[in-house]
Design a protein around this motif. Structure first.
Motif, PDB file in Angstrom:
ATOM      1  N   ARG A   3       0.824  -1.200   0.000  1.00  0.00           N
ATOM      2  CA  ARG A   3       0.000   0.000   0.000  1.00  0.00           C
ATOM      3  C   ARG A   3       0.867   1.262   0.000  1.00  0.00           C
ATOM      4  N   ILE A   4       1.967   1.248   0.747  1.00  0.00           N
ATOM      5  CA  ILE A   4       2.873   2.397   0.732  1.00  0.00           C
ATOM      6  C   ILE A   4       3.436   2.624  -0.668  1.00  0.00           C
ATOM      7  N   ASP A   5       3.828   1.552  -1.328  1.00  0.00           N
ATOM      8  CA  ASP A   5       4.351   1.674  -2.681  1.00  0.00           C
ATOM      9  C   ASP A   5       3.314   2.299  -3.608  1.00  0.00           C
ATOM     10  N   GLU A   6       2.057   1.880  -3.463  1.00  0.00           N
ATOM     11  CA  GLU A   6       0.985   2.463  -4.279  1.00  0.00           C
ATOM     12  C   GLU A   6       0.826   3.955  -3.997  1.00  0.00           C
ATOM     13  N   LEU A   7       0.889   4.323  -2.721  1.00  0.00           N
ATOM     14  CA  LEU A   7       0.760   5.738  -2.357  1.00  0.00           C
ATOM     15  C   LEU A   7       1.926   6.556  -2.906  1.00  0.00           C
ATOM     16  N   LEU A   8       3.130   6.034  -2.786  1.00  0.00           N
ATOM     17  CA  LEU A   8       4.294   6.749  -3.303  1.00  0.00           C
ATOM     18  C   LEU A   8       4.187   6.973  -4.806  1.00  0.00           C
ATOM     19  N   ARG A   9       3.725   5.950  -5.515  1.00  0.00           N
ATOM     20  CA  ARG A   9       3.617   6.058  -6.972  1.00  0.00           C
ATOM     21  C   ARG A   9       2.477   6.990  -7.394  1.00  0.00           C
ATOM     22  N   SER A  10       1.543   7.220  -6.477  1.00  0.00           N
ATOM     23  CA  SER A  10       0.423   8.115  -6.796  1.00  0.00           C
ATOM     24  C   SER A  10       0.778   9.583  -6.601  1.00  0.00           C
ATOM     25  N   PHE A  11       1.887   9.851  -5.976  1.00  0.00           N
ATOM     26  CA  PHE A  11       2.257  11.234  -5.665  1.00  0.00           C
ATOM     27  C   PHE A  11       2.551  12.023  -6.939  1.00  0.00           C
ATOM     28  N   ASP A  12       1.873  13.149  -7.074  1.00  0.00           N
ATOM     29  CA  ASP A  12       2.031  14.016  -8.245  1.00  0.00           C
ATOM     30  C   ASP A  12       2.605  15.359  -7.806  1.00  0.00           C
ATOM     31  N   PRO A  13       3.899  15.595  -8.022  1.00  0.00           N
ATOM     32  CA  PRO A  13       4.497  16.860  -7.570  1.00  0.00           C
ATOM     33  C   PRO A  13       3.939  18.091  -8.259  1.00  0.00           C
ATOM     34  N   GLU A  14       3.308  17.912  -9.427  1.00  0.00           N
ATOM     35  CA  GLU A  14       2.759  19.068 -10.144  1.00  0.00           C
ATOM     36  C   GLU A  14       1.507  19.610  -9.475  1.00  0.00           C
ATOM     37  N   ASN A  15       0.878  18.799  -8.638  1.00  0.00           N
ATOM     38  CA  ASN A  15      -0.334  19.234  -7.943  1.00  0.00           C
ATOM     39  C   ASN A  15      -0.145  19.185  -6.428  1.00  0.00           C
ATOM     40  N   HIS A  16       1.027  19.621  -5.994  1.00  0.00           N
ATOM     41  CA  HIS A  16       1.396  19.530  -4.592  1.00  0.00           C
ATOM     42  C   HIS A  16       2.161  20.799  -4.211  1.00  0.00           C
ATOM     43  N   PRO A  17       1.959  21.313  -2.997  1.00  0.00           N
ATOM     44  CA  PRO A  17       2.663  22.541  -2.600  1.00  0.00           C
ATOM     45  C   PRO A  17       4.145  22.333  -2.286  1.00  0.00           C
ATOM     46  N   LEU A  18       4.641  21.084  -2.459  1.00  0.00           N
ATOM     47  CA  LEU A  18       6.035  20.748  -2.170  1.00  0.00           C
ATOM     48  C   LEU A  18       6.406  21.150  -0.745  1.00  0.00           C
ATOM     49  N   THR A  19       5.556  20.745   0.182  1.00  0.00           N
ATOM     50  CA  THR A  19       5.775  21.011   1.594  1.00  0.00           C
ATOM     51  C   THR A  19       6.820  20.058   2.138  1.00  0.00           C
TER      52      THR A  19
ATOM     53  N   GLY B  94      -3.128  11.271   8.959  1.00  0.00           N
ATOM     54  CA  GLY B  94      -4.396  10.642   9.311  1.00  0.00           C
ATOM     55  C   GLY B  94      -4.599   9.294   8.653  1.00  0.00           C
ATOM     56  N   LEU B  95      -3.522   8.506   8.529  1.00  0.00           N
ATOM     57  CA  LEU B  95      -3.638   7.205   7.859  1.00  0.00           C
ATOM     58  C   LEU B  95      -4.564   6.260   8.615  1.00  0.00           C
ATOM     59  N   HIS B  96      -4.699   6.443   9.912  1.00  0.00           N
ATOM     60  CA  HIS B  96      -5.610   5.586  10.685  1.00  0.00           C
ATOM     61  C   HIS B  96      -7.067   5.873  10.347  1.00  0.00           C
ATOM     62  N   LEU B  97      -7.313   6.979   9.633  1.00  0.00           N
ATOM     63  CA  LEU B  97      -8.664   7.343   9.223  1.00  0.00           C
ATOM     64  C   LEU B  97      -8.909   7.122   7.735  1.00  0.00           C
ATOM     65  N   THR B  98      -7.872   7.260   6.931  1.00  0.00           N
ATOM     66  CA  THR B  98      -8.048   7.267   5.473  1.00  0.00           C
ATOM     67  C   THR B  98      -7.646   5.980   4.786  1.00  0.00           C
ATOM     68  N   GLU B  99      -6.829   5.150   5.429  1.00  0.00           N
ATOM     69  CA  GLU B  99      -6.276   3.960   4.790  1.00  0.00           C
ATOM     70  C   GLU B  99      -6.674   2.703   5.561  1.00  0.00           C
ATOM     71  N   ARG B 100      -7.420   1.836   4.906  1.00  0.00           N
ATOM     72  CA  ARG B 100      -7.993   0.664   5.579  1.00  0.00           C
ATOM     73  C   ARG B 100      -6.942  -0.200   6.260  1.00  0.00           C
ATOM     74  N   VAL B 101      -5.854  -0.524   5.568  1.00  0.00           N
ATOM     75  CA  VAL B 101      -4.876  -1.456   6.148  1.00  0.00           C
ATOM     76  C   VAL B 101      -4.195  -0.848   7.370  1.00  0.00           C
ATOM     77  N   PHE B 102      -3.993   0.459   7.364  1.00  0.00           N
ATOM     78  CA  PHE B 102      -3.375   1.106   8.521  1.00  0.00           C
ATOM     79  C   PHE B 102      -4.382   1.282   9.650  1.00  0.00           C
ATOM     80  N   SER B 103      -5.630   1.515   9.309  1.00  0.00           N
ATOM     81  CA  SER B 103      -6.677   1.613  10.321  1.00  0.00           C
ATOM     82  C   SER B 103      -6.854   0.284  11.050  1.00  0.00           C
ATOM     83  N   GLN B 104      -6.859  -0.805  10.294  1.00  0.00           N
ATOM     84  CA  GLN B 104      -7.029  -2.124  10.900  1.00  0.00           C
ATOM     85  C   GLN B 104      -5.904  -2.438  11.873  1.00  0.00           C
ATOM     86  N   LEU B 105      -4.684  -2.106  11.490  1.00  0.00           N
ATOM     87  CA  LEU B 105      -3.550  -2.351  12.373  1.00  0.00           C
ATOM     88  C   LEU B 105      -3.633  -1.469  13.613  1.00  0.00           C
TER      89      LEU B 105
END
Length: 292
Positions: free
Chosen positions: A33-49, A107-118
């Motif tokens: 799931r982390i790999d999927e999230l990392l690959r979904s990151f789009d720097p063009e639509n991010h404030p680069l915080t 807020g991964l415990h709220l937004t991501e099922r696998v992290f919430s379950q753990l």
């Protein structure tokens, strides 16, 4: 399984290691799931915080960008970048987008099922109960990637500085998703420092919400503990859980190795303790901190 031996270590040392807390299969699921999230990151639509906790922030305490993206992350999946991943002159990434991420949270415990379950698992609830929490609340859940070569150092700190309650009640659950060694920036801590080192600072929002700052809450005669020396490293295998007392001094070094150091961490505080509006991390208006 959290045993009396673990409990004794936590009370004495301020940290306890529970090996094989989750199975290799669970580790693989979380990593996928982390790999999927990392690959979904789009720097063009991010404030680069960026996330700055190293020496540069010690020189300039408000460097941690205090924008809406950061302040509104308590119930979201947000991406924060390594300082070393952005070219200071051009503002562009110096590495591929997935490798630029310092952490994903808070807020991964709220937004991501696998992290919430753990996070809400029977094992975690059992630990909270044995630590004598009456109404444990979850906050600041995140993946920290500690990227190869650029994964920044985190200086000595106490979690209660950042998650301040009255009375103090923070406890960190730090789960290794890769083997963590001195080479790739494992945790280091000062055993027993939770019993000898008062919390003398708070990391808070500025009154005008323009950023964050570190403020003193120490009495004038408070003695600061010398933390210039080395701590005790906590080298653990993937699947291990490290419990971190909110007042224990701990840090991690820069990752100069060719290996990342992925971990998942979240914190609990006592629901009956006061968690005030000065804390940097706030739930949206009308929402409470999540019950464990």
């Amino acid at each position: 399984m959290f045993t009396d031996t673990h409990l004794d270590a936590f009370r004495r040392d301020g940290c306890a290691v529970i090996t094989d807390f989750i199975s290799p299969e669970q580790v693989a699921t979380l990593r996928q799931r982390i790999d999927e999230l990392l690959r979904s990151f789009d720097p063009e639509n991010h404030p680069l915080t960026t996330f700055a906790t190293g020496q540069s922030q010690q020189r300039q305490p408000d460097m941690h960008i205090g924008d809406e993206y950061f302040f509104e992350s308590a119930d979201k999946t947000s991406f924060f970048l390594e300082e070393g991943a952005i070219d200071s002159s051009s503002g562009r990434l110096t590495v591929d987008a997935p490798r630029a991420i310092n952490k994903i949270g808070h807020g991964l415990h709220l937004t991501e099922r696998v992290f919430s379950q753990l996070t809400h698992s029977a094992q975690v609830k059992d630990i909270a109960r044995k630590l004598e929490y009456k109404d444990p609340r979850v906050l600041q859940s995140m993946v920290i990637c500690k990227q190869p070569g650029i994964g920044g150092a985190v200086p000595w700190h106490q979690d209660s500085t950042f998650l301040f309650t009255q009375p103090l009640s923070a406890c960190g659950f730090w789960l290794a998703l890769e083997d963590c060694t001195l080479d790739n920036g494992c945790l280091e801590y000062i055993p027993g420092s939770h019993l000898t080192t008062p919390v003398t600072r708070r990391f808070v929002r500025k009154q005008d919400n323009s950023g964050t700052e570190m403020v003193s809450i120490a009495p004038d005669d408070a003695e600061m503990k010398d933390v210039s020396g080395n701590g005790l490293p906590i080298e653990v295998a993937a699947g291990s859980l490290v419990l971190i007392h909110g007042q224990v001094l701990h840090r991690s070094s820069h990752n100069y190795s060719a290996k990342s150091r992925w971990i998942y961490t979240f914190h609990i505080v006592e629901g009956a303790a006061e968690y005030d509006q000065r804390n940097w991390l706030q739930m949206p208006a009308g929402a409470e901190l999540t019950k464990l």
